[in-house]
Design a protein around this motif. Structure first.
Motif, short mmCIF file in Angstrom:
data_model
loop_
_atom_site.label_atom_id
_atom_site.label_comp_id
_atom_site.label_asym_id
_atom_site.label_seq_id
_atom_site.Cartn_x
_atom_site.Cartn_y
_atom_site.Cartn_z
N ALA A 118 1.27 -12.48 6.24
CA ALA A 118 1.24 -12.00 4.85
C ALA A 118 -0.14 -11.57 4.39
CB ALA A 118 1.80 -13.08 3.91
N SER A 119 -0.88 -10.95 5.29
CA SER A 119 -2.17 -10.39 4.89
C SER A 119 -1.94 -9.18 3.99
CB SER A 119 -2.95 -9.96 6.13
OG SER A 119 -4.05 -9.14 5.77
N PRO A 120 -2.74 -9.01 2.93
CA PRO A 120 -2.62 -7.80 2.10
C PRO A 120 -2.84 -6.53 2.91
CG PRO A 120 -3.93 -9.46 0.98
CD PRO A 120 -3.73 -9.96 2.38
N THR A 153 5.25 -13.00 -1.44
CA THR A 153 5.06 -13.47 -2.81
C THR A 153 3.60 -13.44 -3.27
OG1 THR A 153 4.91 -15.76 -2.03
CG2 THR A 153 7.09 -14.95 -2.65
N GLY A 154 2.67 -13.16 -2.36
CA GLY A 154 1.26 -13.11 -2.71
C GLY A 154 0.42 -12.98 -1.46
N ALA A 155 -0.89 -12.93 -1.62
CA ALA A 155 -1.78 -12.86 -0.47
C ALA A 155 -1.64 -14.12 0.37
CB ALA A 155 -3.22 -12.69 -0.93
N ILE A 193 -9.74 -3.64 10.15
CA ILE A 193 -8.85 -4.03 9.07
C ILE A 193 -8.85 -2.92 8.02
CG2 ILE A 193 -8.47 -5.70 7.21
CD1 ILE A 193 -9.68 -7.82 9.03
N SER A 194 -7.68 -2.61 7.49
CA SER A 194 -7.56 -1.51 6.54
C SER A 194 -8.29 -1.80 5.24
CB SER A 194 -6.08 -1.26 6.22
OG SER A 194 -5.38 -0.86 7.38
N ILE A 195 -8.98 -0.77 4.74
CA ILE A 195 -9.52 -0.79 3.38
C ILE A 195 -8.41 -0.38 2.41
CG2 ILE A 195 -11.20 0.27 1.82
CD1 ILE A 195 -13.03 0.62 4.27
N CYS A 219 -4.32 -2.72 -1.29
CA CYS A 219 -4.77 -2.31 -2.62
C CYS A 219 -4.43 -3.35 -3.68
CB CYS A 219 -4.14 -0.97 -3.01
SG CYS A 219 -4.56 0.40 -1.91
N ALA A 220 -3.72 -4.39 -3.27
CA ALA A 220 -3.26 -5.44 -4.18
C ALA A 220 -2.97 -6.67 -3.32
CB ALA A 220 -2.02 -4.98 -4.94
#
Length: 237
Positions: A118-120, A153-155, A193-195, A219-220
């Motif tokens: 669940a990494s952003p 559900t979140g980061a 890792i993506s920006i 982005c979130a």
């Protein structure tokens, strides 16, 4: 198996899903598959058991079409996704698969593990959102399916209960239309890792966009669909 010494650790590698779920319900072990992110997420020098290795469970592997859904077993690795013939709507998922680490990572890392971490910045998530994917969870209490947006559900947080295992990702046949693409921004092109990243799927009929799915990641706290943009792209005339 049990290893004894200065510390002890229980480790099990079952070949049946029911056995894994029984142990998950009673012992609440750390679930292991590709293990590409296991140390960074644990922040410990050792893996203090119990440990549940799910890599021998056939039900958690492979890609198949059944009853109007394409099923990706949760332990399917990125190399298998790259090598499997899939419709053009999956081009974005294959592009993301090529950018998930080096070849060694692609041979080990799993699609289910990418979701559970669940990494952003998980590269597969915007692609699966644009494919209207659902996540299948299983436990000794039964099975359930969630939309991907409800699973995340979140980061670093998911709706996965302590006794549940992600067993598959399902994509509806209705999402296997159109063309797609994935693009990520990073400090370099590979092994980064993506920006920010975006996945888009468009269905076009006689020059008109009849369906659009666009999702962005990193982005979130979680990846999100850009529904207003999707609606603006669809030709409603």
């Amino acid at each position: 198996a049990t290893v004894s010494g200065a510390w002890s650790m229980a480790y099990i590698r079952p070949d049946k899903l029911d056995d894994a779920l029984d142990w998950l319900a009673t012992e609440q072990p750390l679930v292991m598959a590709g293990c590409t992110d296991i140390y960074p997420t644990r922040h410990t020098p050792t893996l203090d058991g119990p440990l549940l290795d799910i890599t021998a469970i056939d039900e958690l592997r492979g890609i198949e079409m059944k009853d109007g859904w394409r099923r990706f077993g949760a332990a399917t690795n990125w190399r298998e996704i790259l090598q499997t013939p899939l419709p053009a709507s999956y081009a974005m998922l294959k592009q993301a698969s090529r950018e998930i680490g080096a070849v060694q990572i692609q041979n080990s890392g799993t699609i289910g593990g990418n979701l559970c971490t669940a990494s952003p910045a998980a590269d597969s998530v915007p692609c699966l959102m644009a494919l209207d994917a659902e996540i299948e969870l299983s436990s000794v209490r039964g099975r359930r399916r969630l939309e991907l947006a409800k699973f995340l559900t979140g980061a670093r947080q998911t709706a996965l209960a302590p006794d549940e295992l992600v067993v598959a990702i399902h994509v509806p046949e209705t999402a296997e239309t159109g063309v797609s693409a994935f693009h990520k921004l990073g400090a370099r092109h590979y092994l980064v890792i993506s920006i920010a990243m975006v996945a888009a799927r468009l269905a076009v009929d006689e020059g008109r966009v009849v369906a659009a799915r666009i999702a962005v990641g990193a982005c979130a706290p979680v990846a999100v669909r850009l529904r207003e943009l999707e609606d603006a792209l669809v030709d409603s005339d």
